[in-house]
Design a protein around this motif. Structure first.
Motif, mmCIF file in Angstrom:
data_model
loop_
_atom_site.group_PDB
_atom_site.id
_atom_site.type_symbol
_atom_site.label_atom_id
_atom_site.label_comp_id
_atom_site.label_asym_id
_atom_site.label_seq_id
_atom_site.Cartn_x
_atom_site.Cartn_y
_atom_site.Cartn_z
ATOM 1 N N SER A 441 44.411 39.049 38.725
ATOM 2 C CA SER A 441 43.988 39.733 39.944
ATOM 3 C C SER A 441 42.978 40.808 39.571
ATOM 4 O O SER A 441 43.241 41.639 38.691
ATOM 5 N N SER A 442 41.836 40.787 40.229
ATOM 6 C CA SER A 442 40.794 41.776 40.009
ATOM 7 C C SER A 442 40.438 42.427 41.338
ATOM 8 O O SER A 442 40.615 41.835 42.407
ATOM 9 N N LEU A 443 39.913 43.633 41.258
ATOM 10 C CA LEU A 443 39.505 44.371 42.444
ATOM 11 C C LEU A 443 38.091 44.882 42.238
ATOM 12 O O LEU A 443 37.817 45.582 41.255
ATOM 13 N N MET A 444 37.186 44.519 43.141
ATOM 14 C CA MET A 444 35.829 45.036 43.096
ATOM 15 C C MET A 444 35.745 46.238 44.028
ATOM 16 O O MET A 444 36.122 46.147 45.201
ATOM 17 N N VAL A 445 35.272 47.362 43.500
ATOM 18 C CA VAL A 445 35.239 48.615 44.255
ATOM 19 C C VAL A 445 33.832 49.187 44.234
ATOM 20 O O VAL A 445 33.200 49.272 43.177
ATOM 21 N N GLY A 446 33.345 49.594 45.407
ATOM 22 C CA GLY A 446 32.068 50.272 45.517
ATOM 23 C C GLY A 446 32.261 51.639 46.143
ATOM 24 O O GLY A 446 33.159 51.841 46.954
#
Length: 494
Positions: A441-446
């Motif tokens: 599980s990965s999370l892309m955050v901006g």
């Protein structure tokens, strides 16, 4: 009868010819079977192993050579992915700002296509890099639960460090909160008495729990290779607070006497989330719960209106693993690496890239992007540690700066920051196992503020590391070079 007697009288000659025939057949069959739909490097490694000793190599290939879930489980994956697409419609999409680079917009579309989840806005995210503090904060969040707590960790064990976490789970379960717990079968069972203590406690408080990817080779009607694992780390409270990252729920030395003797302990990075993205974590948990329990959780409890929308971060969950057709995490990393214009900062405990990722990083460094790689000075896994060292020369020659996190700590955090524009953080290593064999599980955050938080974490890691130079690396003993290269070849056998 006479023929059988002749065979018995000449068993050495017959055995020799029979062995030679089987040897030839296995070599020929492997030339047809092994390269089918397989990376060239992996195919060559398997062929080399089989050609060296077919009687051993070919059976190993049949056991470990297929990085695919059984057909029945793949059908479940397709059903769940379709269901995720349907349920994710209820999660509000967030539009990126107009000044966001086009490559980031394409990354969002790529993630949505691969993993079903939209980009969400108005999220809050806090980082925690102290091992014991993160467990204490998670336990405190659990104690606020009113309806549901969903727990998923690759490794879980009841020891002196995690006892307050489990105390929190049992407290809320005893007052009527529904607690669901998942843990990887091998990742947890291998910890012996601490694993058994955990399962006894969960049973005593009637907490429903399941081992993920249980080592039962024919459980789903077809053989499943035993090293396909669920490596995710997720925790969701009432659909409002979520945790994810690299840390397992076990003491920092993993309760292993060898680690304690060497003084080894793990350094992690966890992220605490509030906002619409928590519903995405809940949906992802629900897919794994369905795999192991055959229970489909009610959408109304999975996708909930967030009580806190004061955050400014845009977030998107990216699941990956052998149940997906493509290697979602690898595709995302490569897309970001190839589009970076100023900087790439990558933190990974196990760095064994495939050819495409290695090329992306080297190309970025050669075209002037500042590339930094954070890895550990020492390793806990012999094969992976030496395999990753075999890539250092090419990276250093291209201008990549390599930071070695000082012993006796194992830097187990997993995150990437690109151009001060976006971060990907989660459970995924940058190795072939995480790309092909493990559910991640990965999370892309901006968000500018979040990038500043990531820079502070990276500054801490940099202060605890020493930089490896090309001059130092070229002076290492030749025997170590040979071991590194041999392990690199072995690591390709997936």
């Amino acid at each position: 009868m006479a023929l059988w007697q002749w065979v018995l009288d000449n068993w050495v000659l017959v055995g020799t010819y029979l062995y030679a025939a089987v040897d030839v057949v296995l070599r020929l069959v492997s030339l047809i079977l092994v390269p089918r739909n397989r990376r060239p490097g992996s195919a060559l490694a398997w062929l080399l192993a089989i050609m060296a000793l077919p009687i051993v190599g070919f059976p190993l290939y049949l056991i470990l050579g297929k990085a695919q879930l059984p057909r029945r489980r793949r059908i479940k994956q397709r059903d769940v992915t379709a269901l995720m697409h349907e349920r994710a419609v209820d999660i509000p999409d967030s539009a990126l700002d107009e000044d966001v680079p086009s490559w980031l917009q394409s990354a969002v579309r790529l993630n949505r296509e691969l993993g079903a989840f939209p980009l969400t806005g108005n999220n809050s995210a806090d980082l925690e890099i102290d091992y014991d503090t993160s467990i204490a904060r998670i336990a405190a969040d659990i104690r606020t639960a009113r309806s549901e707590v969903h727990v998923l960790f690759y490794t879980m064990a009841l020891d002196e460090i995690t006892e307050d976490f489990f105390a929190a789970l049992t407290e809320v379960a005893d007052r009527g909160v529904k607690v669901r717990v998942l843990y990887d079968h091998w990742g947890s069972m291998s910890h012996g008495k601490w694993y058994r203590a955990m399962t006894r406690l969960l049973d005593a408080h009637r907490i429903e729990h399941y081992p993920m990817m249980p080592i039962k080779p024919f459980r789903d009607g077809a053989f499943q290779r035993p090293d396909l694992r669920n490596h995710r780390k997720l925790l969701i409270i009432d659909g409002q607070v979520g945790w994810m990252g690299s840390q397992n729920m076990i003491a920092a030395h993993y309760d292993k006497p060898s680690n304690i003797r060497r003084g080894l302990h793990w350094q992690e990075t966890m992220v605490r989330l509030r906002g619409p993205v928590v519903s995405e974590l809940n949906l992802l948990f629900a897919t794994d719960w369905y795999y192991e329990s055959d229970e489909q959780l009610d959408e109304k409890t999975l996708v909930t209106a967030p009580q806190d929308t004061s955050g400014s971060y845009e977030c998107q969950v990216v699941p990956s693993g052998p149940g997906f057709v493509l290697e979602n995490n690898l595709l995302l990393f490569n897309q970001l690496f190839y589009n970076a214009t100023r900087s790439i900062r990558a933190v990974s405990p196990y760095f064994v890239p495939d050819e495409s990722m290695l090329s992306a990083l080297i190309t970025a460094a050669r075209r002037g992007v500042e590339v930094e790689l954070f890895v550990s000075e020492i390793g806990d896994q012999f094969l992976v540690f030496h395999a990753q060292r075999s890539y250092y020369s090419a990276l250093l020659e291209a201008g990549v700066r390599i930071w070695l996190y000082r012993a006796p700590t194992i830097l187990h955090a997993k995150h990437v920051t690109i151009d001060d524009s976006v971060t990907v953080i989660g459970s995924s290593n940058m190795d072939i196992r995480s790309f092909i064999l493990d559910m991640e599980s990965s999370l892309m955050v901006g968000g500018t503020d979040f990038m500043e938080k990531m820079e502070e974490v990276e500054d801490v890691y940099r202060s605890r590391s020493r930089e490896l130079t090309l001059e130092e690396w070229e002076q290492r003993p030749r025997i170590m070079q040979a071991i590194d290269n041999l392990c690199r070849l072995a690591s390709s056998v997936v």
